[in-house]
Enzyme design. Structure first.
Site, short mmCIF file in Angstrom:
data_model
loop_
_atom_site.label_atom_id
_atom_site.label_comp_id
_atom_site.label_asym_id
_atom_site.label_seq_id
_atom_site.Cartn_x
_atom_site.Cartn_y
_atom_site.Cartn_z
N ARG A 152 20.25 -38.11 -7.10
CA ARG A 152 19.21 -37.49 -7.93
C ARG A 152 19.32 -35.99 -7.73
NH1 ARG A 152 14.22 -38.49 -5.52
NH2 ARG A 152 14.20 -36.29 -4.95
N ASN A 196 19.72 -35.58 -3.67
CA ASN A 196 19.42 -36.73 -2.82
C ASN A 196 20.44 -37.83 -3.09
OD1 ASN A 196 16.50 -36.38 -1.50
ND2 ASN A 196 16.55 -35.37 -3.49
N GLU A 255 11.54 -40.99 7.66
CA GLU A 255 11.34 -41.69 6.40
C GLU A 255 11.48 -43.21 6.55
OE1 GLU A 255 13.00 -39.40 2.90
OE2 GLU A 255 14.05 -38.39 4.53
N ASP A 301 17.69 -32.42 -8.24
CA ASP A 301 16.39 -31.79 -8.45
C ASP A 301 16.60 -30.32 -8.81
OD1 ASP A 301 15.62 -34.24 -7.54
OD2 ASP A 301 14.82 -33.54 -5.63
N TYR A 338 4.95 -40.59 -2.26
CA TYR A 338 4.94 -41.96 -1.78
C TYR A 338 3.57 -42.59 -1.56
CZ TYR A 338 9.74 -40.63 -0.88
OH TYR A 338 11.02 -40.18 -1.03
N SER A 378 12.38 -36.00 1.51
CA SER A 378 11.02 -36.41 1.15
C SER A 378 9.96 -35.36 1.49
CB SER A 378 10.67 -37.75 1.83
OG SER A 378 11.47 -38.77 1.32
N GLY A 421 14.58 -42.23 -3.30
CA GLY A 421 13.60 -43.31 -3.18
C GLY A 421 13.72 -44.34 -4.29
N GLU A 453 17.80 -29.34 -4.72
CA GLU A 453 18.50 -30.17 -3.74
C GLU A 453 19.05 -31.41 -4.42
OE1 GLU A 453 15.30 -32.87 -1.49
OE2 GLU A 453 15.04 -30.74 -1.07
#
Length: 350
Positions: A285, A302, A16, A287, A245, A176, A306, A300
Protein backbone atom coordinates in the site's frame (compact mmCIF):
# COMPACT_ATOMS: atom_id res chain seq x y z
CA UNK A 1 -7.34 -30.91 -7.48
CA UNK A 2 -5.02 -31.30 -4.48
CA UNK A 3 -5.64 -28.80 -1.71
CA UNK A 4 -2.80 -26.47 -0.76
CA UNK A 5 -1.45 -26.69 2.77
CA UNK A 6 -1.45 -23.10 4.05
CA UNK A 7 0.37 -21.76 7.09
CA UNK A 8 -1.37 -18.67 8.50
CA UNK A 9 1.29 -16.97 10.61
CA UNK A 10 0.07 -14.29 13.01
CA UNK A 11 0.81 -12.45 16.27
CA UNK A 12 4.49 -11.65 16.50
CA UNK A 13 6.81 -9.72 18.78
CA UNK A 14 6.02 -6.24 17.48
CA UNK A 15 3.82 -3.49 18.90
CA UNK A 16 1.30 -4.47 16.23
CA UNK A 17 0.65 -7.95 17.67
CA UNK A 18 -3.06 -7.30 18.23
CA UNK A 19 -3.48 -5.72 14.78
CA UNK A 20 -1.95 -8.85 13.27
CA UNK A 21 -4.52 -11.01 15.03
CA UNK A 22 -7.38 -8.89 13.67
CA UNK A 23 -5.96 -9.13 10.16
CA UNK A 24 -5.52 -12.90 10.46
CA UNK A 25 -9.15 -13.27 11.57
CA UNK A 26 -10.34 -11.58 8.41
CA UNK A 27 -8.10 -13.69 6.15
CA UNK A 28 -9.06 -16.95 7.85
CA UNK A 29 -12.74 -16.14 7.33
CA UNK A 30 -12.35 -16.08 3.51
CA UNK A 31 -9.92 -18.97 2.95
CA UNK A 32 -11.84 -21.54 0.91
CA UNK A 33 -11.58 -24.89 2.73
CA UNK A 34 -12.30 -26.64 -0.56
CA UNK A 35 -8.98 -25.26 -1.84
CA UNK A 36 -6.87 -24.98 1.31
CA UNK A 37 -5.96 -26.86 4.46
CA UNK A 38 -5.13 -24.21 7.05
CA UNK A 39 -2.57 -24.36 9.87
CA UNK A 40 -2.79 -21.55 12.42
CA UNK A 41 0.65 -20.62 13.71
CA UNK A 42 0.76 -18.08 16.51
CA UNK A 43 3.96 -16.23 17.40
CA UNK A 44 3.59 -15.20 21.03
CA UNK A 45 4.87 -11.85 22.27
CA UNK A 46 7.88 -13.63 23.79
CA UNK A 47 8.75 -15.07 20.36
CA UNK A 48 7.55 -18.63 20.95
CA UNK A 49 5.95 -20.33 17.91
CA UNK A 50 2.77 -22.27 18.67
CA UNK A 51 0.53 -24.41 16.47
CA UNK A 52 -3.18 -24.15 17.20
CA UNK A 53 -4.82 -27.48 18.08
CA UNK A 54 -7.41 -26.80 15.39
CA UNK A 55 -8.01 -24.29 12.63
CA UNK A 56 -11.27 -22.81 13.81
CA UNK A 57 -10.36 -19.40 15.19
CA UNK A 58 -7.54 -16.92 15.65
CA UNK A 59 -6.65 -16.58 19.30
CA UNK A 60 -3.76 -15.82 21.57
CA UNK A 61 -2.15 -19.20 22.32
CA UNK A 62 0.25 -17.94 24.98
CA UNK A 63 -0.19 -20.17 28.02
CA UNK A 64 -2.54 -22.55 26.13
CA UNK A 65 -1.53 -26.07 27.20
CA UNK A 66 -3.25 -27.58 24.16
CA UNK A 67 -1.10 -25.59 21.72
CA UNK A 68 1.80 -27.47 20.18
CA UNK A 69 5.19 -25.76 20.47
CA UNK A 70 7.12 -25.49 17.24
CA UNK A 71 10.90 -25.47 17.09
CA UNK A 72 12.37 -23.16 14.47
CA UNK A 73 15.62 -24.69 13.18
CA UNK A 74 18.53 -22.63 11.78
CA UNK A 75 17.65 -24.23 8.44
CA UNK A 76 14.30 -22.44 8.61
CA UNK A 77 12.38 -25.67 9.06
CA UNK A 78 9.59 -25.89 11.60
CA UNK A 79 10.04 -29.08 13.58
CA UNK A 80 6.60 -30.58 14.11
CA UNK A 81 5.03 -29.03 11.03
CA UNK A 82 5.97 -30.37 7.60
CA UNK A 83 4.66 -29.96 4.10
CA UNK A 84 3.59 -26.32 3.98
CA UNK A 85 2.89 -25.22 0.41
CA UNK A 86 2.55 -21.50 1.19
CA UNK A 87 2.84 -19.29 4.27
CA UNK A 88 0.79 -16.13 4.72
CA UNK A 89 2.88 -14.08 7.18
CA UNK A 90 0.15 -11.85 8.62
CA UNK A 91 2.69 -9.93 10.66
CA UNK A 92 2.80 -6.16 10.88
CA UNK A 93 5.81 -4.17 12.01
CA UNK A 94 9.14 -5.44 13.31
CA UNK A 95 10.01 -9.15 13.49
CA UNK A 96 7.63 -9.89 10.64
CA UNK A 97 7.00 -7.18 8.07
CA UNK A 98 10.66 -6.13 8.09
CA UNK A 99 12.14 -9.09 6.19
CA UNK A 100 13.11 -11.20 9.21
CA UNK A 101 10.43 -13.87 8.79
CA UNK A 102 10.73 -13.63 5.01
CA UNK A 103 14.41 -14.55 5.36
CA UNK A 104 13.54 -17.56 7.50
CA UNK A 105 11.03 -18.75 4.90
CA UNK A 106 13.57 -18.24 2.10
CA UNK A 107 16.04 -20.47 3.92
CA UNK A 108 13.31 -23.10 4.39
CA UNK A 109 12.40 -22.79 0.68
CA UNK A 110 8.74 -22.20 1.55
CA UNK A 111 6.73 -19.87 -0.72
CA UNK A 112 5.25 -16.91 1.13
CA UNK A 113 2.80 -14.12 0.43
CA UNK A 114 4.06 -10.57 0.08
CA UNK A 115 7.30 -8.76 -0.62
CA UNK A 116 10.73 -10.37 -0.59
CA UNK A 117 13.40 -9.95 2.08
CA UNK A 118 15.05 -6.98 0.43
CA UNK A 119 11.98 -4.82 -0.19
CA UNK A 120 10.37 -5.77 3.13
CA UNK A 121 13.46 -4.58 4.97
CA UNK A 122 13.90 -1.38 2.96
CA UNK A 123 10.24 -0.34 3.16
CA UNK A 124 10.18 -0.89 6.92
CA UNK A 125 12.99 1.65 7.28
CA UNK A 126 11.40 5.03 6.51
CA UNK A 127 14.79 6.69 6.09
CA UNK A 128 16.05 4.13 3.54
CA UNK A 129 12.74 4.32 1.69
CA UNK A 130 13.12 8.09 1.33
CA UNK A 131 16.71 7.80 0.11
CA UNK A 132 15.79 5.32 -2.65
CA UNK A 133 12.72 7.24 -3.77
CA UNK A 134 14.73 10.44 -4.03
CA UNK A 135 17.13 8.65 -6.39
CA UNK A 136 14.14 7.79 -8.60
CA UNK A 137 12.96 11.39 -8.65
CA UNK A 138 9.91 10.68 -6.49
CA UNK A 139 9.05 13.47 -4.05
CA UNK A 140 9.19 12.87 -0.28
CA UNK A 141 8.91 15.26 2.66
CA UNK A 142 12.04 16.88 4.07
CA UNK A 143 13.32 15.14 7.19
CA UNK A 144 16.11 14.88 9.72
CA UNK A 145 17.36 11.58 11.17
CA UNK A 146 18.60 11.06 14.73
CA UNK A 147 20.20 7.92 16.13
CA UNK A 148 20.03 6.70 19.70
CA UNK A 149 23.43 8.06 20.72
CA UNK A 150 22.36 11.55 19.54
CA UNK A 151 19.05 11.76 21.38
CA UNK A 152 20.32 13.98 24.22
CA UNK A 153 21.94 16.47 21.86
CA UNK A 154 19.06 17.32 19.55
CA UNK A 155 18.85 21.06 18.88
CA UNK A 156 15.18 21.99 18.51
CA UNK A 157 15.97 25.43 17.04
CA UNK A 158 18.10 23.89 14.29
CA UNK A 159 15.43 21.32 13.41
CA UNK A 160 12.70 23.97 13.39
CA UNK A 161 14.81 26.20 11.14
CA UNK A 162 15.11 23.39 8.60
CA UNK A 163 11.64 21.85 8.76
CA UNK A 164 9.35 24.51 10.21
CA UNK A 165 6.27 23.89 12.37
CA UNK A 166 4.26 21.76 12.73
CA UNK A 167 6.34 18.64 12.20
CA UNK A 168 6.07 14.91 12.84
CA UNK A 169 8.32 12.75 14.98
CA UNK A 170 8.40 9.05 14.03
CA UNK A 171 10.26 5.88 14.97
CA UNK A 172 11.98 4.87 11.74
CA UNK A 173 11.14 1.15 11.95
CA UNK A 174 7.54 1.05 13.11
CA UNK A 175 4.17 0.92 11.42
CA UNK A 176 0.52 1.72 12.15
CA UNK A 177 1.50 5.18 13.46
CA UNK A 178 2.95 3.59 16.62
CA UNK A 179 5.03 6.19 18.46
CA UNK A 180 4.20 8.94 15.96
CA UNK A 181 3.49 12.46 17.25
CA UNK A 182 2.57 15.77 15.67
CA UNK A 183 4.41 18.60 17.41
CA UNK A 184 3.91 22.35 17.38
CA UNK A 185 6.40 23.64 19.96
CA UNK A 186 9.65 22.78 21.73
CA UNK A 187 8.04 21.13 24.75
CA UNK A 188 5.92 18.75 22.69
CA UNK A 189 8.92 18.11 20.43
CA UNK A 190 11.10 16.74 23.22
CA UNK A 191 8.22 14.64 24.59
CA UNK A 192 7.62 13.22 21.13
CA UNK A 193 11.31 12.46 20.68
CA UNK A 194 11.41 10.56 23.99
CA UNK A 195 8.31 8.59 22.99
CA UNK A 196 9.67 7.65 19.56
CA UNK A 197 12.98 6.46 21.02
CA UNK A 198 11.05 3.98 23.16
CA UNK A 199 10.20 2.11 19.97
CA UNK A 200 13.35 2.38 17.87
CA UNK A 201 17.01 3.32 17.91
CA UNK A 202 16.48 5.66 14.93
CA UNK A 203 13.97 8.51 14.90
CA UNK A 204 12.91 10.69 11.99
CA UNK A 205 11.64 14.23 12.30
CA UNK A 206 9.65 15.19 9.24
CA UNK A 207 8.16 18.39 7.91
CA UNK A 208 4.36 18.52 7.80
CA UNK A 209 2.80 18.60 4.36
CA UNK A 210 -0.44 20.46 3.79
CA UNK A 211 -2.38 18.23 1.47
CA UNK A 212 -4.87 15.44 1.06
CA UNK A 213 -3.92 12.00 2.41
CA UNK A 214 -4.33 9.48 -0.38
CA UNK A 215 -3.59 5.75 -0.44
CA UNK A 216 -3.37 3.25 -3.28
CA UNK A 217 -3.22 -0.54 -3.14
CA UNK A 218 -0.86 -2.40 -5.47
CA UNK A 219 -1.26 -6.11 -6.26
CA UNK A 220 1.04 -8.20 -8.43
CA UNK A 221 4.60 -9.09 -9.33
CA UNK A 222 6.12 -7.97 -12.64
CA UNK A 223 2.97 -6.26 -13.96
CA UNK A 224 1.05 -5.09 -10.87
CA UNK A 225 -2.58 -4.07 -10.68
CA UNK A 226 -3.09 -0.55 -9.32
CA UNK A 227 -6.26 0.23 -7.38
CA UNK A 228 -8.35 3.36 -7.37
CA UNK A 229 -7.10 5.92 -4.84
CA UNK A 230 -8.81 6.38 -1.49
CA UNK A 231 -8.68 9.45 0.72
CA UNK A 232 -8.31 9.55 4.50
CA UNK A 233 -9.87 12.47 6.38
CA UNK A 234 -8.77 12.03 10.02
CA UNK A 235 -10.69 13.71 12.83
CA UNK A 236 -7.74 14.20 15.18
CA UNK A 237 -5.27 15.87 12.83
CA UNK A 238 -3.50 12.75 11.56
CA UNK A 239 -4.20 9.09 10.89
CA UNK A 240 -3.32 7.67 14.30
CA UNK A 241 -3.26 4.07 15.57
CA UNK A 242 -6.71 4.51 17.13
CA UNK A 243 -8.13 5.91 13.89
CA UNK A 244 -6.81 2.93 11.93
CA UNK A 245 -7.82 0.05 14.15
CA UNK A 246 -9.90 0.96 17.19
CA UNK A 247 -12.23 3.84 16.39
CA UNK A 248 -14.50 3.24 13.41
CA UNK A 249 -15.37 6.95 13.50
CA UNK A 250 -11.77 8.09 13.94
CA UNK A 251 -11.36 8.94 10.28
CA UNK A 252 -13.55 9.33 7.23
CA UNK A 253 -12.50 7.02 4.40
CA UNK A 254 -13.57 8.15 0.95
CA UNK A 255 -13.31 5.27 -1.54
CA UNK A 256 -12.78 6.08 -4.29
CA UNK A 257 -11.41 9.54 -3.62
CA UNK A 258 -13.17 12.42 -5.36
CA UNK A 259 -10.50 13.33 -7.91
CA UNK A 260 -10.40 14.14 -11.61
CA UNK A 261 -9.18 11.48 -14.05
CA UNK A 262 -5.81 13.15 -14.69
CA UNK A 263 -5.00 13.32 -10.97
CA UNK A 264 -6.02 9.68 -10.51
CA UNK A 265 -3.68 8.64 -13.33
CA UNK A 266 -0.83 10.67 -11.81
CA UNK A 267 -1.34 9.09 -8.39
CA UNK A 268 -1.49 5.60 -9.88
CA UNK A 269 1.69 6.29 -11.86
CA UNK A 270 3.55 7.37 -8.71
CA UNK A 271 2.29 4.26 -6.89
CA UNK A 272 3.47 2.02 -9.73
CA UNK A 273 6.88 3.72 -9.90
CA UNK A 274 7.28 3.49 -6.11
CA UNK A 275 6.37 -0.21 -6.11
CA UNK A 276 9.01 -0.84 -8.78
CA UNK A 277 11.70 1.39 -7.30
CA UNK A 278 11.52 -0.44 -3.98
CA UNK A 279 11.49 -3.87 -5.67
CA UNK A 280 8.12 -4.78 -4.17
CA UNK A 281 6.29 -7.97 -5.10
CA UNK A 282 2.92 -9.42 -4.26
CA UNK A 283 1.42 -6.43 -2.56
CA UNK A 284 1.99 -3.05 -0.99
CA UNK A 285 0.00 0.00 0.00
CA UNK A 286 1.51 3.30 -1.10
CA UNK A 287 0.57 6.26 1.11
CA UNK A 288 0.84 9.70 -0.44
CA UNK A 289 0.08 13.38 0.05
CA UNK A 290 -1.59 15.28 -2.76
CA UNK A 291 -0.76 18.97 -2.49
CA UNK A 292 -2.99 21.78 -3.69
CA UNK A 293 -0.63 22.54 -6.58
CA UNK A 294 -0.91 18.94 -7.82
CA UNK A 295 2.45 17.69 -6.58
CA UNK A 296 2.48 14.17 -5.10
CA UNK A 297 4.68 13.20 -2.17
CA UNK A 298 5.10 9.59 -1.04
CA UNK A 299 4.77 9.27 2.72
CA UNK A 300 5.50 5.56 3.25
CA UNK A 301 5.05 2.10 1.79
CA UNK A 302 3.51 -0.81 3.71
CA UNK A 303 4.53 -4.26 2.46
CA UNK A 304 1.95 -6.13 4.54
CA UNK A 305 -0.76 -3.56 5.19
CA UNK A 306 -3.63 -4.17 7.56
CA UNK A 307 -6.30 -6.68 6.52
CA UNK A 308 -8.88 -5.85 9.18
CA UNK A 309 -12.52 -5.20 8.34
CA UNK A 310 -11.85 -1.43 8.22
CA UNK A 311 -8.42 -1.57 6.53
CA UNK A 312 -7.76 0.47 3.42
CA UNK A 313 -5.79 -2.12 1.43
CA UNK A 314 -8.62 -4.62 0.82
CA UNK A 315 -11.24 -1.87 0.67
CA UNK A 316 -9.42 -0.11 -2.18
CA UNK A 317 -9.07 -3.33 -4.17
CA UNK A 318 -12.69 -4.21 -3.57
CA UNK A 319 -13.66 -0.80 -5.00
CA UNK A 320 -11.44 -1.66 -7.99
CA UNK A 321 -13.22 -4.94 -8.69
CA UNK A 322 -11.13 -7.39 -6.63
CA UNK A 323 -13.17 -9.01 -3.85
CA UNK A 324 -11.59 -9.92 -0.53
CA UNK A 325 -11.75 -13.65 -1.32
CA UNK A 326 -10.25 -13.15 -4.78
CA UNK A 327 -7.53 -10.95 -3.26
CA UNK A 328 -6.37 -13.71 -0.91
CA UNK A 329 -6.46 -16.29 -3.72
CA UNK A 330 -4.41 -14.03 -5.98
CA UNK A 331 -1.83 -13.32 -3.29
CA UNK A 332 -1.31 -17.06 -2.79
CA UNK A 333 -0.98 -17.57 -6.56
CA UNK A 334 1.55 -14.71 -6.77
CA UNK A 335 3.61 -16.29 -3.98
CA UNK A 336 3.75 -19.59 -5.85
CA UNK A 337 4.59 -17.81 -9.12
CA UNK A 338 7.56 -16.00 -7.58
CA UNK A 339 8.80 -19.13 -5.80
CA UNK A 340 8.71 -21.14 -9.02
CA UNK A 341 10.68 -18.44 -10.84
CA UNK A 342 13.34 -18.23 -8.13
CA UNK A 343 13.56 -22.01 -7.77
CA UNK A 344 14.78 -22.15 -11.36
CA UNK A 345 17.82 -19.96 -10.64
CA UNK A 346 21.27 -21.59 -10.62
CA UNK A 347 22.98 -21.72 -7.21
CA UNK A 348 26.01 -23.81 -8.22
CA UNK A 349 28.63 -21.78 -10.08
CA UNK A 350 31.22 -24.50 -10.66
Amino acid sequence: MKKLNIGLLYGGRSTEHEVSMRSAESILAVLDREKYDVNLIHIAKDGEWLLAPDSEEIRDLGGDASAKKLTVRPSGQLEGLDGLDVVIPVLHGTFGEDGTVQGLLEIAEIPYVGCNVRSSSVCMDKDMTKRLLKLEGIDVAESVLFKHHEKDDVDFAAVEAKLGLPMFVKPVNQGSSVGVSKVTDEESFHKALALAFKFDTKVMVESALEGREVEISVLGNADPFISVPGEIIPDDGFYSYDSKYLDENGAALEIPAKLDEATVRNLQDVARRTFGALDCEGMARVDMFLLEDGRIFVNEVNTFPGFTSISMYPKLLEASGVSYTELVDRLIALALERHELEAGLTTDFL
